[in-house]
Design a protein around this motif. Structure first.
Motif, PDB file in Angstrom:
ATOM      1  N   LEU B  34       0.738  -1.306  -0.138  1.00  0.00           N
ATOM      2  CA  LEU B  34       0.074  -0.128   0.145  1.00  0.00           C
ATOM      3  C   LEU B  34       0.780   1.220   0.006  1.00  0.00           C
ATOM      4  CD1 LEU B  34      -2.544  -1.450   2.607  1.00  0.00           C
ATOM      5  CD2 LEU B  34      -2.989  -0.794   0.214  1.00  0.00           C
ATOM      6  N   PHE B  35       0.440   2.171  -0.645  1.00  0.00           N
ATOM      7  CA  PHE B  35       1.404   3.522  -0.909  1.00  0.00           C
ATOM      8  C   PHE B  35       0.433   4.727  -0.548  1.00  0.00           C
ATOM      9  CE2 PHE B  35       4.564   1.241  -3.153  1.00  0.00           C
ATOM     10  CZ  PHE B  35       4.227   0.344  -3.658  1.00  0.00           C
ATOM     11  N   TRP B  36       0.942   5.805  -0.300  1.00  0.00           N
ATOM     12  CA  TRP B  36       0.398   6.990  -0.364  1.00  0.00           C
ATOM     13  C   TRP B  36       1.243   7.869  -1.165  1.00  0.00           C
ATOM     14  CZ3 TRP B  36      -3.983   9.028   0.934  1.00  0.00           C
ATOM     15  CH2 TRP B  36      -4.953   8.512   1.970  1.00  0.00           C
ATOM     16  N   TYR B  37       0.834   8.571  -2.196  1.00  0.00           N
ATOM     17  CA  TYR B  37       1.801   9.308  -3.247  1.00  0.00           C
ATOM     18  C   TYR B  37       1.017  10.623  -2.990  1.00  0.00           C
ATOM     19  CZ  TYR B  37       3.856   5.537  -5.888  1.00  0.00           C
ATOM     20  OH  TYR B  37       4.542   4.564  -6.251  1.00  0.00           O
ATOM     21  N   LYS B  38       1.684  11.806  -3.114  1.00  0.00           N
ATOM     22  CA  LYS B  38       1.360  13.200  -3.278  1.00  0.00           C
ATOM     23  C   LYS B  38       1.551  13.676  -4.642  1.00  0.00           C
ATOM     24  CE  LYS B  38       3.801  17.618  -1.456  1.00  0.00           C
ATOM     25  NZ  LYS B  38       4.667  18.110  -0.803  1.00  0.00           N
ATOM     26  N   GLN B  39       0.627  14.568  -5.102  1.00  0.00           N
ATOM     27  CA  GLN B  39       0.672  14.899  -6.650  1.00  0.00           C
ATOM     28  C   GLN B  39       0.342  16.397  -6.351  1.00  0.00           C
ATOM     29  OE1 GLN B  39      -2.150  14.038  -9.521  1.00  0.00           O
ATOM     30  NE2 GLN B  39      -0.619  13.678 -10.901  1.00  0.00           N
ATOM     31  N   PRO B  40       1.508  17.348  -6.485  1.00  0.00           N
ATOM     32  CA  PRO B  40       1.142  18.842  -6.434  1.00  0.00           C
ATOM     33  C   PRO B  40       0.814  19.293  -7.712  1.00  0.00           C
ATOM     34  CG  PRO B  40       3.542  18.028  -6.457  1.00  0.00           C
ATOM     35  CD  PRO B  40       2.844  17.017  -6.212  1.00  0.00           C
ATOM     36  N   ASP B  86       2.914  20.796   2.098  1.00  0.00           N
ATOM     37  CA  ASP B  86       2.251  19.848   1.848  1.00  0.00           C
ATOM     38  C   ASP B  86       0.818  19.577   1.243  1.00  0.00           C
ATOM     39  OD1 ASP B  86       2.990  18.982   5.453  1.00  0.00           O
ATOM     40  OD2 ASP B  86       4.041  18.299   3.686  1.00  0.00           O
ATOM     41  N   THR B  87       0.521  21.085   0.783  1.00  0.00           N
ATOM     42  CA  THR B  87      -0.442  21.171  -0.014  1.00  0.00           C
ATOM     43  C   THR B  87      -0.452  20.547  -1.179  1.00  0.00           C
ATOM     44  OG1 THR B  87      -1.226  23.190   0.983  1.00  0.00           O
ATOM     45  CG2 THR B  87      -1.964  22.964  -1.212  1.00  0.00           C
ATOM     46  N   ALA B  88      -1.443  19.724  -1.585  1.00  0.00           N
ATOM     47  CA  ALA B  88      -1.579  18.653  -2.736  1.00  0.00           C
ATOM     48  C   ALA B  88      -2.540  17.965  -2.821  1.00  0.00           C
ATOM     49  CB  ALA B  88      -0.231  17.882  -2.870  1.00  0.00           C
ATOM     50  N   MET B  89      -2.798  16.864  -3.948  1.00  0.00           N
ATOM     51  CA  MET B  89      -3.500  15.806  -3.801  1.00  0.00           C
ATOM     52  C   MET B  89      -3.091  14.827  -3.291  1.00  0.00           C
ATOM     53  SD  MET B  89      -6.560  14.981  -5.237  1.00  0.00           S
ATOM     54  CE  MET B  89      -7.386  15.207  -6.868  1.00  0.00           C
ATOM     55  N   TYR B  90      -3.610  14.055  -2.501  1.00  0.00           N
ATOM     56  CA  TYR B  90      -2.809  12.709  -2.118  1.00  0.00           C
ATOM     57  C   TYR B  90      -3.875  11.469  -2.348  1.00  0.00           C
ATOM     58  CZ  TYR B  90       0.074  15.513   0.795  1.00  0.00           C
ATOM     59  OH  TYR B  90       1.062  16.140   1.504  1.00  0.00           O
ATOM     60  N   PHE B  91      -2.953  10.549  -3.206  1.00  0.00           N
ATOM     61  CA  PHE B  91      -3.778   9.382  -3.660  1.00  0.00           C
ATOM     62  C   PHE B  91      -3.232   7.990  -2.654  1.00  0.00           C
ATOM     63  CE2 PHE B  91      -5.805  10.742  -7.367  1.00  0.00           C
ATOM     64  CZ  PHE B  91      -4.927  11.832  -7.587  1.00  0.00           C
ATOM     65  N   CYS B  92      -4.006   7.151  -2.229  1.00  0.00           N
ATOM     66  CA  CYS B  92      -3.840   5.989  -1.802  1.00  0.00           C
ATOM     67  C   CYS B  92      -3.854   4.873  -2.874  1.00  0.00           C
ATOM     68  CB  CYS B  92      -5.070   5.616  -0.715  1.00  0.00           C
ATOM     69  SG  CYS B  92      -4.779   3.926  -0.033  1.00  0.00           S
ATOM     70  N   ALA B  93      -2.678   3.907  -2.924  1.00  0.00           N
ATOM     71  CA  ALA B  93      -2.498   2.894  -3.864  1.00  0.00           C
ATOM     72  C   ALA B  93      -2.262   1.731  -3.694  1.00  0.00           C
ATOM     73  CB  ALA B  93      -1.581   3.447  -5.063  1.00  0.00           C
ATOM     74  N   PHE B  94      -2.444   0.687  -4.186  1.00  0.00           N
ATOM     75  CA  PHE B  94      -2.528  -0.762  -4.074  1.00  0.00           C
ATOM     76  C   PHE B  94      -1.723  -1.356  -5.039  1.00  0.00           C
ATOM     77  CE2 PHE B  94      -4.240  -4.703  -2.167  1.00  0.00           C
ATOM     78  CZ  PHE B  94      -3.904  -5.837  -3.246  1.00  0.00           C
ATOM     79  N   MET B  95      -0.767  -2.502  -4.708  1.00  0.00           N
ATOM     80  CA  MET B  95      -0.141  -3.092  -5.751  1.00  0.00           C
ATOM     81  C   MET B  95       0.040  -4.511  -5.085  1.00  0.00           C
ATOM     82  SD  MET B  95       4.051  -2.751  -6.694  1.00  0.00           S
ATOM     83  CE  MET B  95       3.872  -1.273  -7.556  1.00  0.00           C
ATOM     84  N   PRO B  96      -0.459  -5.486  -5.684  1.00  0.00           N
ATOM     85  CA  PRO B  96      -0.463  -7.017  -5.399  1.00  0.00           C
ATOM     86  C   PRO B  96       1.025  -7.526  -5.202  1.00  0.00           C
ATOM     87  CG  PRO B  96      -1.440  -7.015  -7.571  1.00  0.00           C
ATOM     88  CD  PRO B  96      -1.088  -5.485  -7.259  1.00  0.00           C
ATOM     89  N   ALA B  97       1.320  -8.333  -4.582  1.00  0.00           N
ATOM     90  CA  ALA B  97       2.683  -9.274  -4.509  1.00  0.00           C
ATOM     91  C   ALA B  97       2.563 -10.625  -3.889  1.00  0.00           C
ATOM     92  CB  ALA B  97       3.609  -8.304  -3.405  1.00  0.00           C
ATOM     93  N   ASN B  98       3.659 -11.326  -4.279  1.00  0.00           N
ATOM     94  CA  ASN B  98       3.608 -12.612  -3.906  1.00  0.00           C
ATOM     95  C   ASN B  98       4.273 -12.813  -2.429  1.00  0.00           C
ATOM     96  OD1 ASN B  98       6.684 -12.517  -4.048  1.00  0.00           O
ATOM     97  ND2 ASN B  98       6.637 -13.639  -6.016  1.00  0.00           N
ATOM     98  N   ALA B  99       4.073 -13.859  -1.832  1.00  0.00           N
ATOM     99  CA  ALA B  99       4.723 -14.221  -0.547  1.00  0.00           C
ATOM    100  C   ALA B  99       6.023 -13.685  -0.121  1.00  0.00           C
ATOM    101  CB  ALA B  99       4.474 -15.498  -0.221  1.00  0.00           C
TER     102      ALA B  99
END
Lengths: 114, 119
Positions: B34-40, B86-99
């Motif tokens: 899981l990630f949080w990205y910032k997009q100014p 810190d003013t920006a658009m923030y996106f939560c993101a998901f990436m699958p992975a193996n064990a």
């Protein structure tokens, strides 16, 4: 070192025209990804490459969209017969290899179809 | 298929205060990132913080920390001592992975939260 670059920064075209969007990944990165970001939305996956081959193109919306990476470095996203609904920011990202969890994004190309 | 939901279209906070951005996701994968990205406004997507699902400990990066609740499929971002930058658009993101932690590449993003930090 240099990051991911994308050209042009902005592209305005007319409905029905053909456009090409270019992505230069970080040198040595073997994996390359294309995403499309509509206004006010999160990016949506289009396609990714491992080397020269498209490993997953399941996100391409229809057959007007095509992408190539002939030498395993620079990639071009090609859109035929553009429609107004294609207007979006097209983001490119690269990672050192496909199994890496870190993707480095470029600044995107804003495409406007009139 | 995975889905990522950010239910807060906009948030605001005073400089130096703390703000929490919410994210929920749905998946049948056993391991993932899981990630949080910032997009100014420059459009450049910048990685803020990442969390591997197998790791119990919540990730922290300076003023940024997450509250990862795996059973609830929740992944919130806390920004402490908020700064004007810190003013920006923030996106939560998901990436699958193996064990073994090798990811499967493509990211699934939420709709984003616009964060405004006021002086």
């Amino acid at each position: 070192g240099a990051g991911v670059s994308q050209t042009p920064s902005n592209k305005v075209t007319e409905k029905g025209k053909y456009v090409e969007l270019r992505c230069d990944p970080i040198s040595g990165h073997t994996a390359l990804y294309w995403y499309r970001q509509s206004l006010g939305q999160g990016p949506e996956f289009l396609i990714y490459f491992q080397g020269t081959g498209a490993a997953d193109d399941s996100g391409l919306p229809n057959d007007r969209f095509f992408a190539v990476r002939p030498e395993g470095s620079v990639s071009t996203l090609k859109i035929q017969r553009t429609e107004r609904g294609d207007s979006a920011v097209y983001l490119c990202a690269s990672s050192s290899y496909v199994g890496s969890n870190e993707q480095f994004f470029g600044p995107g190309t804003r495409l406007t179809v009139l | 298929a995975q889905t990522v939901t950010q239910s807060q279209p906009e948030m605001s906070v005073q400089e130096a205060e703390t703000v929490t951005l919410s994210c929920t996701y749905d998946t049948s994968e056993n391991n993932y990132y899981l990630f949080w990205y910032k997009q100014p406004p420059s459009r450049q997507m910048i990685l803020v913080i990442r969390q591997e699902a197998y790791k119990q400990q919540n990730a922290t990066e300076n003023r940024f920390s997450v509250n990862f609740q795996k059973a609830a499929k929740s992944f919130s971002l806390k920004i402490s001592d908020s700064q004007l930058g810190d003013t920006a658009m923030y996106f939560c993101a998901f990436m699958p992975a193996n064990a073994g932690g090798t990811s499967y590449g493509k990211l699934t993003f939420g709709q984003g939260t616009i964060l405004t930090v006021h002086p």
